[in-house]
Scaffold this motif. Structure first.
Motif, mmCIF file in Angstrom:
data_model
loop_
_atom_site.group_PDB
_atom_site.id
_atom_site.type_symbol
_atom_site.label_atom_id
_atom_site.label_comp_id
_atom_site.label_asym_id
_atom_site.label_seq_id
_atom_site.Cartn_x
_atom_site.Cartn_y
_atom_site.Cartn_z
ATOM 1 N N LYS A 430 -48.160 61.912 40.778
ATOM 2 C CA LYS A 430 -48.829 60.755 41.358
ATOM 3 C C LYS A 430 -48.320 59.482 40.689
ATOM 4 N N ARG A 431 -47.959 58.480 41.509
ATOM 5 C CA ARG A 431 -47.555 57.174 40.985
ATOM 6 C C ARG A 431 -48.742 56.212 41.091
ATOM 7 N N MET A 432 -49.048 55.518 40.000
ATOM 8 C CA MET A 432 -50.151 54.565 39.998
ATOM 9 C C MET A 432 -49.770 53.383 39.132
ATOM 10 N N LYS A 433 -49.790 52.177 39.708
ATOM 11 C CA LYS A 433 -49.497 50.989 38.917
ATOM 12 C C LYS A 433 -50.687 50.637 38.027
ATOM 13 N N TYR A 434 -50.381 49.996 36.921
ATOM 14 C CA TYR A 434 -51.422 49.589 35.968
ATOM 15 C C TYR A 434 -52.527 48.801 36.665
ATOM 16 N N GLY A 451 -68.045 48.352 26.333
ATOM 17 C CA GLY A 451 -69.018 48.439 27.415
ATOM 18 C C GLY A 451 -68.791 47.451 28.538
ATOM 19 N N GLU A 452 -67.623 46.786 28.553
ATOM 20 C CA GLU A 452 -67.322 45.793 29.571
ATOM 21 C C GLU A 452 -66.445 46.391 30.675
ATOM 22 N N PRO A 453 -66.541 45.848 31.905
ATOM 23 C CA PRO A 453 -65.629 46.304 32.960
ATOM 24 C C PRO A 453 -64.181 45.976 32.583
ATOM 25 N N HIS A 454 -63.256 46.843 32.972
ATOM 26 C CA HIS A 454 -61.851 46.612 32.648
ATOM 27 C C HIS A 454 -61.317 45.400 33.400
ATOM 28 N N GLN A 455 -60.425 44.650 32.718
ATOM 29 C CA GLN A 455 -59.780 43.480 33.293
ATOM 30 C C GLN A 455 -58.265 43.636 33.173
ATOM 31 N N PHE A 456 -57.543 42.980 34.059
ATOM 32 C CA PHE A 456 -56.089 42.986 33.959
ATOM 33 C C PHE A 456 -55.700 42.390 32.603
ATOM 34 N N GLY A 457 -54.846 43.098 31.877
ATOM 35 C CA GLY A 457 -54.447 42.671 30.543
ATOM 36 C C GLY A 457 -55.048 43.532 29.449
ATOM 37 N N ASP A 458 -56.090 44.331 29.793
ATOM 38 C CA ASP A 458 -56.680 45.237 28.798
ATOM 39 C C ASP A 458 -55.706 46.366 28.476
ATOM 40 N N PRO A 482 -48.632 45.252 31.660
ATOM 41 C CA PRO A 482 -48.398 43.834 31.356
ATOM 42 C C PRO A 482 -47.451 43.647 30.177
ATOM 43 N N VAL A 483 -46.694 42.573 30.222
ATOM 44 C CA VAL A 483 -45.738 42.251 29.162
ATOM 45 C C VAL A 483 -46.443 42.145 27.811
ATOM 46 N N ALA A 484 -47.626 41.559 27.795
ATOM 47 C CA ALA A 484 -48.317 41.261 26.539
ATOM 48 C C ALA A 484 -48.730 42.498 25.762
ATOM 49 N N ILE A 485 -48.878 43.650 26.421
ATOM 50 C CA ILE A 485 -49.358 44.842 25.704
ATOM 51 C C ILE A 485 -48.258 45.883 25.516
ATOM 52 N N LYS A 486 -47.031 45.502 25.816
ATOM 53 C CA LYS A 486 -45.928 46.446 25.651
ATOM 54 C C LYS A 486 -44.889 45.898 24.672
ATOM 55 N N ALA A 487 -43.971 46.779 24.241
ATOM 56 C CA ALA A 487 -42.977 46.433 23.226
ATOM 57 C C ALA A 487 -42.033 45.338 23.730
ATOM 58 N N PHE A 488 -41.466 44.609 22.788
ATOM 59 C CA PHE A 488 -40.663 43.419 23.093
ATOM 60 C C PHE A 488 -39.417 43.718 23.919
ATOM 61 N N TYR A 489 -38.866 44.932 23.804
ATOM 62 C CA TYR A 489 -37.579 45.243 24.410
ATOM 63 C C TYR A 489 -37.695 45.704 25.863
ATOM 64 N N MET A 490 -38.899 45.794 26.422
ATOM 65 C CA MET A 490 -39.063 46.347 27.765
ATOM 66 C C MET A 490 -38.695 45.326 28.837
ATOM 67 N N MET A 491 -37.994 45.803 29.843
ATOM 68 C CA MET A 491 -37.532 44.959 30.940
ATOM 69 C C MET A 491 -38.701 44.500 31.808
ATOM 70 N N LYS A 492 -38.705 43.198 32.143
ATOM 71 C CA LYS A 492 -39.716 42.682 33.062
ATOM 72 C C LYS A 492 -39.376 43.102 34.493
ATOM 73 N N ASP A 493 -40.436 43.302 35.280
ATOM 74 C CA ASP A 493 -40.243 43.629 36.687
ATOM 75 C C ASP A 493 -39.750 42.367 37.398
ATOM 76 N N PRO A 494 -38.578 42.393 38.000
ATOM 77 C CA PRO A 494 -38.039 41.173 38.639
ATOM 78 C C PRO A 494 -38.913 40.656 39.783
ATOM 79 N N THR A 495 -39.764 41.512 40.353
ATOM 80 C CA THR A 495 -40.640 41.077 41.447
ATOM 81 C C THR A 495 -41.986 40.560 40.947
ATOM 82 N N ASP A 496 -42.310 40.780 39.669
ATOM 83 C CA ASP A 496 -43.577 40.311 39.096
ATOM 84 C C ASP A 496 -43.408 40.253 37.587
#
Length: 589
Positions: A430-434, A451-458, A482-496
């Motif tokens: 199964k493929r599921m985007k963050y 105890g908080e609802p999840h937000q984009f960036g968590d 998201p870029v902010a929660i992953k390692a520095f060397y990871m490629m950004k998605d060119p579409t987002d």
């Protein structure tokens, strides 16, 4: 009241029921029962049991708010109750004395039997056929011929129906019946039931046999009688044996050291003994099969991957400085590696796709069931690929590794025993985007640790991630973090450009077992990434050079072997999947 010449005194407030009291007025007993035990009533004339109690009132001499009454005879009801309790005490004491006598008699009888057993000596019969040395799992009919049917003798080679063999192993199970001892030996290759009969059961070694004792046994191989059970449905009828190493018994017996109800820390302290158990040794055998399967898979897929051996002592970080184990390296600061990824990337231009099987270290003070401070890291880097290529490769490798491992009937049987509900994963995963996972968690009201609802960036916590995976109940490729929660060397998605071309593979019951991504291949972008996370690029010159000398689109991943093994074998914690687990505060044995 005047004291009787044969009086015994007891005082519930001030008396003592021990050797410091003697029943006198100055040293009274505490209870009437103890007074009866020490001075039993012998006649109507005595002794007389006298007591007194405190009562409220001012004591002019001491200022105490309590005063003591004069000594008075115990009441008839108290004497009757004490007499009944004394009878119970005598019966209990008599029973204890009887038990003590019986235990002494049994001990004497056992000692006599041991003394007699020391006189029994067994010798190998030189007229018997020469024994063939075999491992306990040997099934070659040219070496092992099983005898069947009935015989007047436990061992009879006259008709040559059963092979005479010589085996070595340790006693894994032990069962004694009248004139027969059943042993199950193990040698790391298999199990074999051994039957001792006749004079072989009368020796001192046989009578004092303990689990884990190592033996050498000679005998005839037989089929197990109908309706009986033994490993591989066969047994060895012994004609001679010797003890190689006698194992400790009584308070030092292995079953005492690692009893089933022992606390986890005791079991970790005695990991060297736990590994002798069937479950733990089975997990290690499946682990070895998985390592073979990974290497075989990397060699056979197209394009293949070449195995390399990167260093474990490094001066750069991959997953953040907070989880580095630092040490002094000839006056320089160095670290135990968090990942071999950076080194694998340098191999791509000349070696093609590569992989390694090496330890990685994380100084992460986490007590979760899926974290270790040292673990076996299976990592691979692939050249000239897209993100979809990376996902297809991961799916192929993981499924083929499982299939390859299970082609062995022995490994398939072990997996069934360890994890009866295990199913080979279906493709495609199964493929599921963050972003979609965040919405799924909100829809199912699975909240953050606060105890908080999840937000984009968590950064989705382990508990929420595992709960989602268990509900969906199939392998998931969770992508585009998201870029902010992953390692520095990871490629950004060119579409987002808010997210990376990254993936975690989640498995039911365990959660994340693989983390991977496309790597930045642009020099300027990588230099900007160093700046963003405040890393000095100087020590990474050799890594950065890959972008200066013929860069290429490439990606890779790291797989935790212990997590993969926990998923496949149904283990509660990855600590069960390491030979000697290392985690917070645990570096022994």
């Amino acid at each position: 009241m005047a004291a009787h010449s044969n009086s015994v005194f007891f005082d519930e407030a001030l008396g003592q029921d021990d050797a410091s009291a003697d029943g006198s007025e100055s040293k009274p007993y505490k209870t009437l029962l103890f007074a009866h035990i020490q001075h039993p009533p012998t006649s109507a004339e005595g002794p007389q049991y006298l007591t007194r109690k405190k009562e409220a009132g001012a004591d002019q001499g001491t200022g105490s708010s309590e005063v003591h009454q004069d000594w008075v005879p115990a009441t008839k009801s108290a004497l009757k109750k004490a007499a009944n309790l004394l009878d119970q005490h005598k019966r209990k004491q008599a029973k204890g004395d009887e038990l003590g006598i019986r235990e002494k008699q049994e001990a004497a009888k056992r000692q006599q039997a041991l003394d007699e057993a020391k006189k029994v000596h067994i010798q190998q019969d030189p007229s018997l056929p020469k024994a063939v040395k075999i491992r306990l799992n040997e099934k070659d009919p040219a070496l092992v011929k099983l005898r069947s049917g009935e015989s007047a003798k436990d061992v009879d080679y006259s008709e040559g129906r059963g092979s005479r063999v010589r085996v070595t192993g340790r006693v894994h199970r032990l069962r004694t019946q009248k004139d027969v001892i059943f042993l199950t030996l193990q040698d790391g290759y298999g199990f074999l039931q051994v039957v001792l009969t006749g004079h072989l059961t009368k020796t001192y070694d046989a009578i004092t046999m303990t689990l884990e004792t190592s033996l050498e046994v000679f005998g005839e191989m037989w089929e197990v009688p109908p309706k009986q059970h033994a490993p591989d449905d066969r047994e060895l009828h012994a004609d001679y044996y010797t003890v190689i190493g006698k194992a400790a018994g009584d308070k030092e017996a292995i079953t005492t050291r690692i009893s089933p109800d022992a606390d986890p820390q005791t079991l970790y302290d005695n990991r060297h003994l736990v590994l002798r158990g069937e479950n733990s040794s089975s997990v290690m055998k499946v682990r070895a099969a998985l390592l073979r399967a990974f290497r075989q898979t990397y060699e056979q897929i197209t394009p293949s991957c070449l195995e390399v051996t990167p260093p474990c002592m490094v001066q750069t970080q991959v997953e953040g400085g907070a989880t580095l184990f630092a040490f002094d390296y000839y006056g320089q600061r160095a670290y135990l590696t968090q990942s071999s990824q950076l080194y694998l990337e340098t191999c791509l231009p000349s070696l093609g796709n590569v992989f390694c099987v090496a330890p990685s270290f994380r100084a992460e003070k986490s007590q979760t069931r899926r974290h270790l401070s040292e673990y076996t890291h299976i990592e691979a880097e692939l050249d000239f690929i897209t993100f979809d290529d990376l996902l297809a490769h991961l799916e192929l490798v993981m499924c083929r590794v499982v299939d390859t491992a299970l082609t062995s009937p022995q490994i398939a049987a072990l997996v069934r025993e360890l994890n009866p509900s295990f199913q080979v994963p279906e493709r495609p995963f199964k493929r599921m985007k963050y972003a979609d996972a965040i919405e799924w968690l909100r829809e199912h009201d699975i909240r953050t640790a606060e105890g908080e609802p999840h937000q984009f960036g968590d950064d989705i916590a382990e508990a929420a991630e595992r709960k989602m995976t268990d509900i969906i109940n199939r392998p998931i490729f969770l992508t585009h973090f998201p870029v902010a929660i992953k390692a520095f060397y990871m490629m950004k998605d060119p579409t987002d450009e808010r997210v990376t071309e990254s993936v975690d593979c989640l498995m039911p019951g365990v959660g994340e077992i693989v983390g991977g991504s496309m790597r930045m291949d642009d020099y300027e972008e990588l230099m900007e990434a160093y700046k963003r996370v405040e890393i000095d690029p100087a020590p990474y010159y050799w890594y950065t050079d890959q972008r200066k000398y013929g860069t290429s689109p490439h990606g890779g991943y790291g797989l935790g072997l212990e997590r993969f093994l926990a998923w496949m074998c149904g283990r509660y914690t990855v600590k069960e999947c390491s030979l000697y687990p290392r985690f917070t505060d645990r570096c022994t044995p």
